[in-house]
Design a protein around this motif. Structure first.
Motif, mmCIF file in Angstrom:
data_model
loop_
_atom_site.group_PDB
_atom_site.id
_atom_site.type_symbol
_atom_site.label_atom_id
_atom_site.label_comp_id
_atom_site.label_asym_id
_atom_site.label_seq_id
_atom_site.Cartn_x
_atom_site.Cartn_y
_atom_site.Cartn_z
ATOM 1 N N VAL A 240 0.867 -1.185 0.000
ATOM 2 C CA VAL A 240 0.000 0.000 0.000
ATOM 3 C C VAL A 240 0.903 1.235 0.000
ATOM 4 O O VAL A 240 1.664 1.447 0.940
ATOM 5 C CB VAL A 240 -0.936 0.065 1.223
ATOM 6 C CG1 VAL A 240 -1.882 1.267 1.089
ATOM 7 C CG2 VAL A 240 -1.741 -1.222 1.383
ATOM 8 N N GLY A 241 0.832 2.003 -1.064
ATOM 9 C CA GLY A 241 1.615 3.243 -1.154
ATOM 10 C C GLY A 241 0.699 4.445 -1.033
ATOM 11 O O GLY A 241 -0.467 4.405 -1.441
ATOM 12 N N HIS A 242 1.219 5.520 -0.468
ATOM 13 C CA HIS A 242 0.399 6.710 -0.205
ATOM 14 C C HIS A 242 1.291 7.932 -0.359
ATOM 15 O O HIS A 242 2.346 8.007 0.272
ATOM 16 C CB HIS A 242 -0.161 6.606 1.215
ATOM 17 C CG HIS A 242 -0.974 7.786 1.663
ATOM 18 N ND1 HIS A 242 -1.356 7.962 2.965
ATOM 19 C CD2 HIS A 242 -1.486 8.847 0.992
ATOM 20 C CE1 HIS A 242 -2.066 9.073 3.095
ATOM 21 N NE2 HIS A 242 -2.161 9.633 1.901
ATOM 22 N N ALA A 243 0.893 8.840 -1.202
ATOM 23 C CA ALA A 243 1.702 10.044 -1.412
ATOM 24 C C ALA A 243 0.800 11.245 -1.632
ATOM 25 O O ALA A 243 -0.368 11.113 -1.992
ATOM 26 C CB ALA A 243 2.633 9.868 -2.609
ATOM 27 N N GLU A 270 7.039 -1.603 -4.790
ATOM 28 C CA GLU A 270 8.270 -1.998 -4.110
ATOM 29 C C GLU A 270 7.960 -2.893 -2.907
ATOM 30 O O GLU A 270 8.617 -3.914 -2.693
ATOM 31 C CB GLU A 270 9.033 -0.745 -3.664
ATOM 32 C CG GLU A 270 10.404 -1.056 -3.088
ATOM 33 C CD GLU A 270 11.174 0.209 -2.725
ATOM 34 O OE1 GLU A 270 10.899 1.277 -3.303
ATOM 35 O OE2 GLU A 270 12.046 0.107 -1.846
ATOM 36 N N GLN A 271 6.923 -2.520 -2.139
ATOM 37 C CA GLN A 271 6.538 -3.364 -1.002
ATOM 38 C C GLN A 271 6.155 -4.763 -1.465
ATOM 39 O O GLN A 271 6.486 -5.759 -0.829
ATOM 40 C CB GLN A 271 5.360 -2.739 -0.256
ATOM 41 C CG GLN A 271 5.707 -1.500 0.549
ATOM 42 C CD GLN A 271 4.466 -0.827 1.105
ATOM 43 O OE1 GLN A 271 3.387 -1.422 1.141
ATOM 44 N NE2 GLN A 271 4.610 0.424 1.530
ATOM 45 N N GLY A 273 7.100 -6.170 -4.192
ATOM 46 C CA GLY A 273 8.154 -6.813 -4.971
ATOM 47 C C GLY A 273 7.731 -7.110 -6.393
ATOM 48 O O GLY A 273 8.121 -8.130 -6.977
ATOM 49 N N VAL A 274 6.916 -6.232 -6.954
ATOM 50 C CA VAL A 274 6.406 -6.441 -8.314
ATOM 51 C C VAL A 274 6.589 -5.160 -9.128
ATOM 52 O O VAL A 274 6.976 -4.121 -8.601
ATOM 53 C CB VAL A 274 4.904 -6.838 -8.317
ATOM 54 C CG1 VAL A 274 4.698 -8.111 -7.492
ATOM 55 C CG2 VAL A 274 4.035 -5.691 -7.788
ATOM 56 N N SER A 275 6.289 -5.268 -10.418
ATOM 57 C CA SER A 275 6.268 -4.086 -11.274
ATOM 58 C C SER A 275 4.901 -4.021 -11.952
ATOM 59 O O SER A 275 4.098 -4.955 -11.844
ATOM 60 C CB SER A 275 7.370 -4.170 -12.333
ATOM 61 O OG SER A 275 7.035 -5.151 -13.291
ATOM 62 N N ALA A 276 4.679 -2.922 -12.644
ATOM 63 C CA ALA A 276 3.387 -2.758 -13.318
ATOM 64 C C ALA A 276 3.117 -3.904 -14.294
ATOM 65 O O ALA A 276 1.965 -4.298 -14.494
ATOM 66 C CB ALA A 276 3.359 -1.418 -14.056
ATOM 67 N N ASP A 277 4.170 -4.466 -14.869
ATOM 68 C CA ASP A 277 3.991 -5.560 -15.829
ATOM 69 C C ASP A 277 3.400 -6.807 -15.174
ATOM 70 O O ASP A 277 2.869 -7.684 -15.865
ATOM 71 C CB ASP A 277 5.342 -5.938 -16.460
ATOM 72 C CG ASP A 277 5.870 -4.832 -17.358
ATOM 73 O OD1 ASP A 277 5.068 -3.961 -17.760
ATOM 74 O OD2 ASP A 277 7.082 -4.850 -17.643
ATOM 75 N N ASP A 278 3.527 -6.904 -13.852
ATOM 76 C CA ASP A 278 3.037 -8.093 -13.141
ATOM 77 C C ASP A 278 1.568 -7.982 -12.745
ATOM 78 O O ASP A 278 1.015 -8.910 -12.147
ATOM 79 C CB ASP A 278 3.873 -8.311 -11.869
ATOM 80 C CG ASP A 278 5.352 -8.471 -12.170
ATOM 81 O OD1 ASP A 278 5.669 -9.171 -13.153
ATOM 82 O OD2 ASP A 278 6.172 -7.882 -11.442
ATOM 83 N N VAL A 279 0.948 -6.820 -13.031
ATOM 84 C CA VAL A 279 -0.429 -6.568 -12.582
ATOM 85 C C VAL A 279 -1.414 -7.124 -13.609
ATOM 86 O O VAL A 279 -1.311 -6.834 -14.801
ATOM 87 C CB VAL A 279 -0.651 -5.050 -12.392
ATOM 88 C CG1 VAL A 279 -2.115 -4.736 -12.162
ATOM 89 C CG2 VAL A 279 0.214 -4.532 -11.248
#
Lengths: 388, 121
Positions: A240-243, A270-271, A273-279
């Motif tokens: 979960v990212g929050h900015a 990053e939390q 351990g994936v990238s957008a390609d893995d979604v």
């Protein structure tokens, strides 16, 4: 290792609900508890979202009111207000709390009533929504929320050549998805021509480029990783990212890149351990068609400048290579402000369990939710996965 | 370190036809509205600076569905790029993104808050 797990999910239909906020929230809360096989006594705290009941309905201090109505009086309730990102912020804090061992099991959710049928008329709610823009440096210009996203989208159109027809394709796609969702505010399909023939709200947005004013509630039960396997159908929360970004719009270095979404996505990926390609699919904050275009690029699902073409060519449709908003999104499912963030988590949970019915996506193992607040100055991005 | 730019000073200047911003000595950024500290680096005491009153349209929209309290429809709102910083205001006239505009006054809401009004240069 997952940060937490969602073990129960519930939401009301989004649409028109002429009942008090407490009754509306209890319907979603009981749905989530029943889905988890949990009792109110199992819940140690409520993380609750509501953006504007004080302005819209003259009711505040809602936390203990909804907790009492749903049989949870006594537990700590924290209320979140972050404009349209309200309940994703609640979710973020709930995940952090169970991860840290503050609580083992909590309820997270939100409720809002925005429809003219049950509350204030369109002009009054347009003013309430505009309260998320800067009071001194934006509101006096008559800036509305369609106007906020119009400013971002028109610069994107200027930079990348995004067209009104491409925007219309976002609406057509999400209405098509929403037609498969029995809880959607709008259940009918529309055509590009119908969208482009609609009255202008704030150019380039026409009526059907805009999400509706909706009433509704959503809730999920979040538990620690250790406790997750004692429930029937846990789904992992792996990031979960929050900015936040600069307010007002004029002081943002590059408003249309929605930097907070990019920063939140980077943190969430990053939390996990994936990238957008893995979604495998995404639920994004399509309060306006242009907002989905910006979000699809900010999450890295498509390249910068490709958000419009991706919608027009079907890449972001249910059967495309990067499905976006299988629920119908805010555009068709509806947007009861404080309920939207956890409603996205409900959709991720149902899809990742394979329980999404007619709108079920094949091979959905990992998904991302993008919930944006205000002029894109708050964004929460969550990654959820089939429990490993 | 300066005392910084306040909303009152910014508004008074606008009523007199000037646009004030805040310049950060530490990171070099300039913002178009008052801040107690630089939003980019956190340094306090942004130096009040007079911004140009002419620039180009960075982005704009025409609002056809106004909020309660505004009776007119079809008014334009724009972010104007003044070079060192950008500001948001009303835009009267036919200017599009990239076109030259200049400060032509201000608009005031029911609480007395003011924002710039621009016209094609």
């Amino acid at each position: 290792m997952p940060r937490a797990a969602v073990v129960g999910a519930g939401m009301t239909e989004f649409g028109i609900h002429d009942i008090p906020l407490e009754e509306l929230f209890a319907e979603a809360a009981f749905g989530a508890l029943d889905d988890a096989g949990a009792e109110p006594a199992d819940v140690e705290a409520l993380y609750f979202g509501n953006a504007m009941s004080g302005q819209a309905e003259n009711t505040t201090h809602l936390g203990p009111k909804v907790a009492t109505h749903a049989g949870m009086a006594g537990i700590p309730v924290q209320r979140f207000e972050d404009a349209c990102a309200t309940s994703a912020n609640a979710f973020k804090n709930a995940v952090a709390a169970v991860e840290a061992g503050v609580h083992d099991a909590v309820l997270v959710g939100g409720v809002e009533r925005c429809t003219p049928e049950t509350g204030r008329d369109t002009a009054a709610m347009t003013r309430v929504f505009a309260s998320a823009s800067h009071r001194q440096y934006e509101q006096p210009a008559g800036l509305t929320f369609p106007g906020v996203f119009a400013l971002l989208t028109k610069r994107h159109m200027y930079e990348h050549g995004t067209t009104e027809e491409q925007l219309a394709h976002v609406a057509v796609k999400n209405h098509g998805h929403g037609a498969l969702n029995p809880r959607a505010h709008f259940g009918k399909e529309v055509t590009v021509e119908e969208v482009l023939d609609g009255p202008v709200v704030a150019d380039p947005f026409r009526l059907m480029d805009c999400c509706p004013f909706s009433d509704g509630a959503s809730a999920v039960v979040v538990v620690s990783d250790e406790l997750a396997d004692s429930y029937d159908a846990p789904v992992d929360v792996t990031g979960v990212g929050h900015a936040t970004d600069v307010v007002p719009i004029a002081d943002k270095p590059t408003p249309h890149v929605t930097q907070a979404a990019r920063d939140a996505a980077e943190e969430a990926y990053e939390q996990a351990g994936v990238s957008a390609d893995d979604v495998d699919f995404a639920e994004v904050h399509d309060c306006f068609t242009g907002a989905e275009v910006l979000a699809s690029e900010a999450l890295g699902l498509v390249a910068d400048g490709e958000g419009g073409p991706a919608a027009a060519t079907g890449r972001t449709a249910r059967d495309g290579d990067v499905p976006i908003n299988p629920s119908g999104g805010l555009k068709a499912k509806g947007h009861p402000i404080g309920a939207t963030g956890t409603a996205q988590v409900v959709e991720l949970t149902e899809q990742l369990r394979g329980e999404a019915g007619a709108r079920q996506l094949p091979d959905a193992d990992r998904a991302v939710a993008h919930n944006l607040g205000g002029d894109a100055a708050t964004t929460v991005v969550s990654v959820m996965e089939v429990r490993g | 370190m300066s005392d910084g730019l306040t909303h009152a000073a910014w508004s008074d200047a606008l009523r007199e036809g000037a646009l004030l911003g805040g310049a950060c000595d530490d990171c070099g950024a300039t913002v178009g509205t008052p801040k107690a500290a630089c939003p980019h680096c956190g340094a306090r005491g942004l130096e009040p600076v007079e911004l140009p009153t002419a620039g180009t349209v960075y982005t704009e929209t025409t609002v056809e569905v106004p909020p309660e309290g505004i009776d007119e429809r079809g008014y334009r709102v724009a972010v104007v790029d003044l070079g060192a910083a950008r500001v948001l205001g009303r835009l009267d006239g036919a200017a599009e993104i990239g076109d030259a505009v200049a400060l032509a006054g201000h608009v005031e809401d029911e609480q007395g808050y003011v924002v710039p009004r621009f016209e094609p240069a």
